[in-house]
Write a protein that holds these residues in place. Structure first.
Motif, PDB file in Angstrom:
ATOM      1  N   SER A 263     -29.083  16.967  82.468  1.00 55.32           N
ATOM      2  CA  SER A 263     -28.395  16.099  82.377  1.00 55.32           C
ATOM      3  C   SER A 263     -28.574  14.438  83.224  1.00 55.32           C
ATOM      4  O   SER A 263     -30.197  14.671  83.368  1.00 55.32           O
ATOM      5  N   VAL A 264     -28.250  13.893  83.328  1.00 54.85           N
ATOM      6  CA  VAL A 264     -28.429  12.582  84.044  1.00 54.85           C
ATOM      7  C   VAL A 264     -29.514  12.590  85.337  1.00 54.85           C
ATOM      8  O   VAL A 264     -30.336  11.669  85.532  1.00 54.85           O
ATOM      9  N   GLU A 265     -28.838  13.642  85.870  1.00 57.50           N
ATOM     10  CA  GLU A 265     -29.345  13.602  87.253  1.00 57.50           C
ATOM     11  C   GLU A 265     -30.431  14.008  86.959  1.00 57.50           C
ATOM     12  O   GLU A 265     -30.870  14.316  88.028  1.00 57.50           O
ATOM     13  N   ASN A 266     -30.446  15.141  86.179  1.00 67.83           N
ATOM     14  CA  ASN A 266     -32.143  15.970  86.167  1.00 67.83           C
ATOM     15  C   ASN A 266     -32.999  15.136  85.124  1.00 67.83           C
ATOM     16  O   ASN A 266     -33.969  15.299  85.093  1.00 67.83           O
ATOM     17  N   LYS A 267     -32.917  13.908  85.059  1.00 70.90           N
ATOM     18  CA  LYS A 267     -33.972  13.073  84.033  1.00 70.90           C
ATOM     19  C   LYS A 267     -35.105  12.364  84.840  1.00 70.90           C
ATOM     20  O   LYS A 267     -34.603  11.278  86.011  1.00 70.90           O
ATOM     21  N   LYS A 268     -36.126  12.296  84.249  1.00 65.67           N
ATOM     22  CA  LYS A 268     -36.962  11.681  84.944  1.00 65.67           C
ATOM     23  C   LYS A 268     -37.838  11.551  83.796  1.00 65.67           C
ATOM     24  O   LYS A 268     -38.216  10.488  83.243  1.00 65.67           O
ATOM     25  N   ILE A 269     -38.452  10.010  84.865  1.00 61.03           N
ATOM     26  CA  ILE A 269     -39.011   9.137  84.353  1.00 61.03           C
ATOM     27  C   ILE A 269     -40.340   9.022  83.728  1.00 61.03           C
ATOM     28  O   ILE A 269     -41.404  10.488  85.128  1.00 61.03           O
TER      29      ILE A 269
ATOM     30  N   LEU B 171     -42.690  14.931  78.441  1.00 61.30           N
ATOM     31  CA  LEU B 171     -41.215  14.182  77.975  1.00 61.30           C
ATOM     32  C   LEU B 171     -39.853  15.110  77.724  1.00 61.30           C
ATOM     33  O   LEU B 171     -39.603  14.154  77.940  1.00 61.30           O
ATOM     34  N   SER B 172     -39.716  16.124  77.252  1.00 54.95           N
ATOM     35  CA  SER B 172     -38.632  16.598  77.640  1.00 54.95           C
ATOM     36  C   SER B 172     -37.565  16.282  78.581  1.00 54.95           C
ATOM     37  O   SER B 172     -36.614  15.793  78.941  1.00 54.95           O
ATOM     38  N   ASP B 173     -38.284  15.535  79.757  1.00 47.73           N
ATOM     39  CA  ASP B 173     -37.861  16.146  81.011  1.00 47.73           C
ATOM     40  C   ASP B 173     -37.226  14.432  81.450  1.00 47.73           C
ATOM     41  O   ASP B 173     -35.898  13.878  81.649  1.00 47.73           O
TER      42      ASP B 173
ATOM     43  N   GLY C  35     -49.743  27.559  74.000  1.00 43.58           N
ATOM     44  CA  GLY C  35     -50.178  27.598  75.037  1.00 43.58           C
ATOM     45  C   GLY C  35     -50.198  26.220  75.499  1.00 43.58           C
ATOM     46  O   GLY C  35     -49.580  25.130  76.832  1.00 43.58           O
ATOM     47  N   PHE C  36     -51.084  25.309  74.861  1.00 43.91           N
ATOM     48  CA  PHE C  36     -51.202  23.977  75.071  1.00 43.91           C
ATOM     49  C   PHE C  36     -50.596  22.878  75.182  1.00 43.91           C
ATOM     50  O   PHE C  36     -49.592  21.699  75.540  1.00 43.91           O
ATOM     51  N   GLY C  37     -49.692  22.907  73.784  1.00 43.43           N
ATOM     52  CA  GLY C  37     -48.634  22.205  73.204  1.00 43.43           C
ATOM     53  C   GLY C  37     -46.902  22.057  74.310  1.00 43.43           C
ATOM     54  O   GLY C  37     -47.538  20.814  74.811  1.00 43.43           O
ATOM     55  N   PRO C  38     -47.204  22.658  75.304  1.00 40.38           N
ATOM     56  CA  PRO C  38     -45.735  22.303  76.070  1.00 40.38           C
ATOM     57  C   PRO C  38     -46.328  21.713  77.745  1.00 40.38           C
ATOM     58  O   PRO C  38     -45.679  20.789  78.530  1.00 40.38           O
TER      59      PRO C  38
ATOM     60  N   GLY D 251     -37.894  21.656  81.961  1.00 36.18           N
ATOM     61  CA  GLY D 251     -38.869  21.064  81.342  1.00 36.18           C
ATOM     62  C   GLY D 251     -40.268  21.507  81.524  1.00 36.18           C
ATOM     63  O   GLY D 251     -41.240  22.158  81.291  1.00 36.18           O
ATOM     64  N   ILE D 252     -40.515  21.236  82.902  1.00 31.62           N
ATOM     65  CA  ILE D 252     -42.019  20.782  83.559  1.00 31.62           C
ATOM     66  C   ILE D 252     -42.743  22.271  83.391  1.00 31.62           C
ATOM     67  O   ILE D 252     -43.800  22.965  83.401  1.00 31.62           O
ATOM     68  N   ALA D 253     -41.477  23.255  83.975  1.00 29.43           N
ATOM     69  CA  ALA D 253     -41.767  24.266  85.137  1.00 29.43           C
ATOM     70  C   ALA D 253     -41.828  25.380  83.759  1.00 29.43           C
ATOM     71  O   ALA D 253     -42.848  26.379  83.525  1.00 29.43           O
TER      72      ALA D 253
END
Length: 404
Positions: free
Chosen positions: A192-198, A70-72, A61-64, A343-345
């Motif tokens: 995808s590049v457009e979905n990549k977040k800082i 990080l994955s985004d 539960g906590f790991g995600p 990723g965050i979802a």
């Protein structure tokens, strides 16, 4: 180079299932060994052995919450490698544990590590598919995933008979390394590049705020929490029910496998039916069935000793057949509106459903001492709450208030 890799849909399903399957292996292969491990680490109460199962879910539960953001930012693949590395390190903590506290810490860390491949498999599927087709892929992934609970307890017992309980952890480590290698060789990056977040605290908070706009995402996540929590009670107490209450120690791995096949049959059928009927209709039907089966058991055996094991197995099989239509569809329904922040979802929804499930499982599990009845009471309560929430979502949708 990795982006040019082409995988067939069959291999993709098998690979995503393998990422999830290490989780099932880490849970189910340990079931036959719970009593022996409990003696080794000095547990004084039999019910304390359930913590070796439920606490790994706490980590899941906590790991995600860490791995999702990080994955985004860095991609799905690096996060999978980080998770497997932590899982391997935690496995050696478990092998060397001499107390319940150290073993629980190791199991929580195992869960945190395995949350990465589990969450990333869902995010990768959402990166590539949407709608009922996403549910179809999730169903087929889950069918393959179900094969692990079918064989894991028998594998755990085999290792226990010919080596010792430490060997179960060593086999898990070996399989995780094998899956990591396959994933590295054959799965291209899907972010995808457009979905990549800082990656930043501000970005994390911003995406979480955006996620709160989607009532259906949270609604189906909470339903998933109730369903997962009730099923976790079975996972953590099945060894106690069949080995202690029914004295079926030798038969337990085969009983567990047979019931897992019931879920697998439903999941496979779901992959066929979901395109025809849609996720929401199947979820509604399965929840009503889940509730009716558990209430029927309570009505028949309230304040009575356990029935003949064949009757208990029939009720479990019916329950798990209903659950087979819920797992994949609930996750797919929750993820459907939020593909742009998958990723965050996946992280937040996984966190919410698991953090709900752990206390539900621990609380109900404490009542399972003499009979299996409390398990069905838990099933019925969780099903009733889930149906109530589903009705609310349907009413709210008709009013046109669910879209952000």
């Amino acid at each position: 180079m990795q982006k040019n890799i082409q995988t067939s849909q069959f291999e993709f399903v098998a690979l995503m299932a393998s990422l999830m399957s290490v989780v099932a292996l880490a849970i189910d292969a340990l079931l036959p060994a719970l009593d022996i491990i409990g003696i080794t680490i000095g547990t004084t109460e039999v019910v304390d052995n359930q913590l070796l199962i439920t606490m790994i879910f706490l980590g899941l539960g906590f790991g995600p919450l860490v791995f999702g953001p990080l994955s985004d930012s860095f991609g799905r693949k690096p996060v999978v490698y980080m998770g497997f590395a932590l899982f391997i390190a935690a496995s050696f903590i478990c092998v060397n544990a001499t107390s319940l506290e150290v073993m629980v810490i190791g199991r929580i860390l195992q869960g945190i590590g395995l949350s990465a491949p589990r969450t990333m498999s869902i995010a990768i599927i959402r990166d590539m598919y949407s709608g009922d087709y996403m549910a179809r892929i999730m169903s087929f992934v889950t069918v393959v995933f179900i094969l692990v609970p079918v064989i894991a307890p028998a594998m755990g017992k085999f290792i226990l008979d010919y080596y010792n309980w430490h060997g179960i952890f060593y086999v898990q480590v070996f399989i995780s390394i094998l899956v990591s290698w396959w994933f590295w060789k054959r799965q291209p990056e899907t972010l995808s590049v457009e979905n990549k977040k800082i990656f930043s605290k501000k970005g994390f908070i911003s995406e979480c705020k955006e996620l709160t706009k989607y009532k259906r995402t949270f609604g189906f996540t909470i339903i998933a929490g109730f369903v997962t929590g009730s099923f976790m009670v079975y996972l953590s107490s099945s060894q106690q029910i069949f080995q202690n209450q029914y004295d079926l120690k030798e038969e337990f791995p085969y009983i567990f496998a047979g019931l897992a096949i019931s879920i697998g049959a439903a999941v496979f059928l779901n992959g066929v039916l979901v395109i025809k009927y849609g996720m929401e209709k199947l979820i509604t039907t399965a929840l009503v069935s889940f509730f009716l089966v558990s209430v029927t058991y309570i009505a028949l055996f309230y304040n009575m000793p356990n029935p003949d094991v064949r009757i208990l197995l029939l009720f479990f099989a019916l329950q798990f057949f209903s659950i087979g239509f819920l797992f994949g569809n609930l996750r797919a329904m929750a993820m459907e509106p939020v593909g742009h922040i998958a990723g965050i979802a996946a992280a937040v929804t996984g966190f919410i459903s698991t953090i709900m499930a752990v206390p539900i499982s621990i609380y109900i599990g404490r009542f399972i001492a003499e009979t299996a009845l409390p398990l069905f009471v838990g099933f019925s309560i969780c099903a009733a709450l889930s149906i109530s929430l589903l009705i609310y979502l349907k009413i709210d949708e008709k009013r046109g208030t669910l879209t952000p």
